[in-house]
Design a protein around this motif. Structure first.
Motif, PDB file in Angstrom:
ATOM      1  N   MET A  40       0.600  -1.136  -0.036  1.00 19.36           N
ATOM      2  CA  MET A  40      -0.052   0.099  -0.091  1.00 19.36           C
ATOM      3  C   MET A  40       1.036   1.176   0.140  1.00 19.36           C
ATOM      4  O   MET A  40       0.613   2.224  -0.619  1.00 19.36           O
ATOM      5  N   GLY A  41       1.862   1.225   0.643  1.00 20.79           N
ATOM      6  CA  GLY A  41       2.960   2.490   0.726  1.00 20.79           C
ATOM      7  C   GLY A  41       3.555   2.622  -0.398  1.00 20.79           C
ATOM      8  O   GLY A  41       3.745   3.799  -0.870  1.00 20.79           O
ATOM      9  N   PHE A  42       3.641   1.711  -1.386  1.00 24.96           N
ATOM     10  CA  PHE A  42       4.341   1.882  -2.397  1.00 24.96           C
ATOM     11  C   PHE A  42       3.515   2.632  -3.553  1.00 24.96           C
ATOM     12  O   PHE A  42       4.118   3.574  -4.381  1.00 24.96           O
ATOM     13  N   PHE A  43       2.191   2.570  -3.565  1.00 28.63           N
ATOM     14  CA  PHE A  43       1.183   3.474  -4.286  1.00 28.63           C
ATOM     15  C   PHE A  43       1.201   4.693  -3.755  1.00 28.63           C
ATOM     16  O   PHE A  43       1.056   5.418  -4.876  1.00 28.63           O
ATOM     17  N   ASN A  44       1.313   4.929  -2.558  1.00 27.13           N
ATOM     18  CA  ASN A  44       1.085   6.310  -2.181  1.00 27.13           C
ATOM     19  C   ASN A  44       2.308   7.157  -2.691  1.00 27.13           C
ATOM     20  O   ASN A  44       2.510   7.989  -3.048  1.00 27.13           O
ATOM     21  N   ARG A  45       3.623   6.596  -2.451  1.00 28.16           N
ATOM     22  CA  ARG A  45       4.753   7.283  -2.967  1.00 28.16           C
ATOM     23  C   ARG A  45       4.804   7.442  -4.485  1.00 28.16           C
ATOM     24  O   ARG A  45       5.324   8.243  -4.742  1.00 28.16           O
ATOM     25  N   LYS A  46       4.345   6.379  -5.169  1.00 30.55           N
ATOM     26  CA  LYS A  46       4.001   6.790  -6.651  1.00 30.55           C
ATOM     27  C   LYS A  46       3.351   8.208  -6.963  1.00 30.55           C
ATOM     28  O   LYS A  46       3.827   8.920  -7.891  1.00 30.55           O
ATOM     29  N   THR A  47       2.263   8.111  -6.190  1.00 35.26           N
ATOM     30  CA  THR A  47       1.065   9.233  -6.618  1.00 35.26           C
ATOM     31  C   THR A  47       1.941  10.303  -5.970  1.00 35.26           C
ATOM     32  O   THR A  47       1.881  11.520  -6.649  1.00 35.26           O
ATOM     33  N   SER A  48       2.713  10.582  -5.034  1.00 35.11           N
ATOM     34  CA  SER A  48       3.360  11.879  -4.577  1.00 35.11           C
ATOM     35  C   SER A  48       4.567  12.204  -5.480  1.00 35.11           C
ATOM     36  O   SER A  48       4.805  13.255  -5.779  1.00 35.11           O
ATOM     37  N   LYS A  49       5.092  11.081  -6.279  1.00 35.98           N
ATOM     38  CA  LYS A  49       6.142  11.355  -7.068  1.00 35.98           C
ATOM     39  C   LYS A  49       5.675  12.096  -8.431  1.00 35.98           C
ATOM     40  O   LYS A  49       6.010  12.826  -8.990  1.00 35.98           O
ATOM     41  N   GLN A  50       4.355  11.444  -8.758  1.00 41.27           N
ATOM     42  CA  GLN A  50       3.699  12.040 -10.163  1.00 41.27           C
ATOM     43  C   GLN A  50       3.195  13.484  -9.437  1.00 41.27           C
ATOM     44  O   GLN A  50       3.376  14.425 -10.366  1.00 41.27           O
ATOM     45  N   THR A  51       2.760  13.730  -8.159  1.00 42.02           N
ATOM     46  CA  THR A  51       2.347  14.817  -7.864  1.00 42.02           C
ATOM     47  C   THR A  51       3.431  15.992  -7.920  1.00 42.02           C
ATOM     48  O   THR A  51       3.363  17.118  -8.371  1.00 42.02           O
ATOM     49  N   SER A  52       4.547  15.546  -7.309  1.00 41.18           N
ATOM     50  CA  SER A  52       5.595  16.573  -7.266  1.00 41.18           C
ATOM     51  C   SER A  52       6.081  16.826  -8.834  1.00 41.18           C
ATOM     52  O   SER A  52       6.618  17.849  -9.086  1.00 41.18           O
ATOM     53  N   ALA A  55      -4.187  13.275 -16.421  1.00 40.40           N
ATOM     54  CA  ALA A  55      -5.024  12.444 -16.791  1.00 40.40           C
ATOM     55  C   ALA A  55      -4.997  11.175 -16.127  1.00 40.40           C
ATOM     56  O   ALA A  55      -6.196  10.364 -15.859  1.00 40.40           O
ATOM     57  N   ASP A  56      -3.835  10.725 -15.835  1.00 40.40           N
ATOM     58  CA  ASP A  56      -3.729   9.310 -14.780  1.00 40.40           C
ATOM     59  C   ASP A  56      -4.646   9.679 -13.583  1.00 40.40           C
ATOM     60  O   ASP A  56      -5.174   8.576 -12.820  1.00 40.40           O
ATOM     61  N   LYS A  57      -4.507  10.748 -13.034  1.00 44.20           N
ATOM     62  CA  LYS A  57      -5.200  11.131 -11.656  1.00 44.20           C
ATOM     63  C   LYS A  57      -6.597  11.337 -11.657  1.00 44.20           C
ATOM     64  O   LYS A  57      -7.329  10.915 -10.927  1.00 44.20           O
ATOM     65  N   PHE A  58      -7.312  12.210 -12.748  1.00 45.24           N
ATOM     66  CA  PHE A  58      -8.433  12.374 -13.011  1.00 45.24           C
ATOM     67  C   PHE A  58      -9.242  11.545 -13.598  1.00 45.24           C
ATOM     68  O   PHE A  58     -10.449  11.892 -13.840  1.00 45.24           O
ATOM     69  N   PRO A  74      -8.341  13.010  -6.377  1.00 42.60           N
ATOM     70  CA  PRO A  74      -8.873  14.068  -7.261  1.00 42.60           C
ATOM     71  C   PRO A  74     -10.320  13.854  -7.004  1.00 42.60           C
ATOM     72  O   PRO A  74     -11.121  14.964  -7.426  1.00 42.60           O
ATOM     73  N   LYS A  75     -11.050  12.963  -6.670  1.00 47.03           N
ATOM     74  CA  LYS A  75     -12.436  13.006  -6.353  1.00 47.03           C
ATOM     75  C   LYS A  75     -12.906  13.872  -5.420  1.00 47.03           C
ATOM     76  O   LYS A  75     -14.034  14.380  -5.312  1.00 47.03           O
ATOM     77  N   ASP A  76     -11.984  14.328  -4.370  1.00 48.82           N
ATOM     78  CA  ASP A  76     -12.383  14.973  -3.078  1.00 48.82           C
ATOM     79  C   ASP A  76     -11.846  16.420  -3.798  1.00 48.82           C
ATOM     80  O   ASP A  76     -12.106  17.473  -2.705  1.00 48.82           O
ATOM     81  N   SER A  77     -11.661  16.830  -4.742  1.00 45.70           N
ATOM     82  CA  SER A  77     -10.937  18.165  -5.315  1.00 45.70           C
ATOM     83  C   SER A  77     -12.188  18.866  -5.226  1.00 45.70           C
ATOM     84  O   SER A  77     -13.293  18.663  -5.715  1.00 45.70           O
TER      85      SER A  77
END
Length: 185
Positions: A1-13, A128-131, A93-96
């Motif tokens: 689970m932690g792996f996916f969160n880090r990937k998202t934060s890398k994309q976000t940064s 696009a990957d996020k939304f 993104p759904k909470d944006s």
């Protein structure tokens, strides 16, 4: 689970870095457009003084095009700043808020129209990957959450004769050029 969160934060940064780079490139992209607009305004004024109304109306297309693009760049700049400030909301993104969704949709739409800002294309793919694909498809078409003003400024009709006449009259009035506005009919 932690792996996916880090990937998202890398994309976000990465999106944040791309948007910051786009912001710095925006100032560079404005310069030639401002110069072309200024030159075109002077040309239209000179053509009106010489009585070449038909040529002045054709030249006013350049003024309209540059003015529209400059206004679109201002909107894009606002969207980039807003997204940089609220970059943490990309992870959910759904909470944006509607404001963030509108900014994301605007960036996605503008990416294809702004060749001066290649960072927006990469940012569009990451967003696009996020939304999601439905949101992205609507944004690319200029529907959904995309600001209609941005759509009109980037893809609007620059050959509308009424708009060209109005801008030509405004330039004539601004430059104190006395002319017979019936010539523009």
């Amino acid at each position: 689970m932690g792996f996916f969160n880090r990937k998202t934060s890398k994309q976000t940064s990465r999106v944040k870095k791309l948007l910051k780079l786009a912001l710095s490139r925006l100032t560079i992209a404005r310069r030639p457009r401002l110069a072309r607009k200024s030159i075109s305004l002077n040309d239209v004024g000179q053509l009106l003084i010489l009585g070449h109304f038909d040529r002045a109306i054709r030249r006013v297309e350049q003024v309209i095009e540059e003015d529209n693009m400059l206004l679109a760049l201002d909107i894009i700049e606002l969207y980039c700043k807003r997204l940089i400030e609220h970059v943490a909301k990309f992870d959910k993104p759904k909470d944006s808020s509607e404001d963030i969704r509108k900014a994301v949709a605007g960036i996605m739409f503008a990416a294809r129209w702004c060749g001066d800002l290649p960072e927006l294309l990469v940012a569009r793919d990451l967003l696009a990957d996020k939304f999601g694909s439905v949101f992205t498809t609507n944004a690319k078409k200029g529907t959904g959450n995309v600001d209609p003003m941005l759509v009109w400024k980037l893809s609007g009709d620059k050959t509308n004769m009424e708009l060209k006449k109005k801008v030509t009259k405004d330039i004539a009035i601004e430059n104190n050029i006395l002319m017979d506005f019936l010539e523009l009919q």
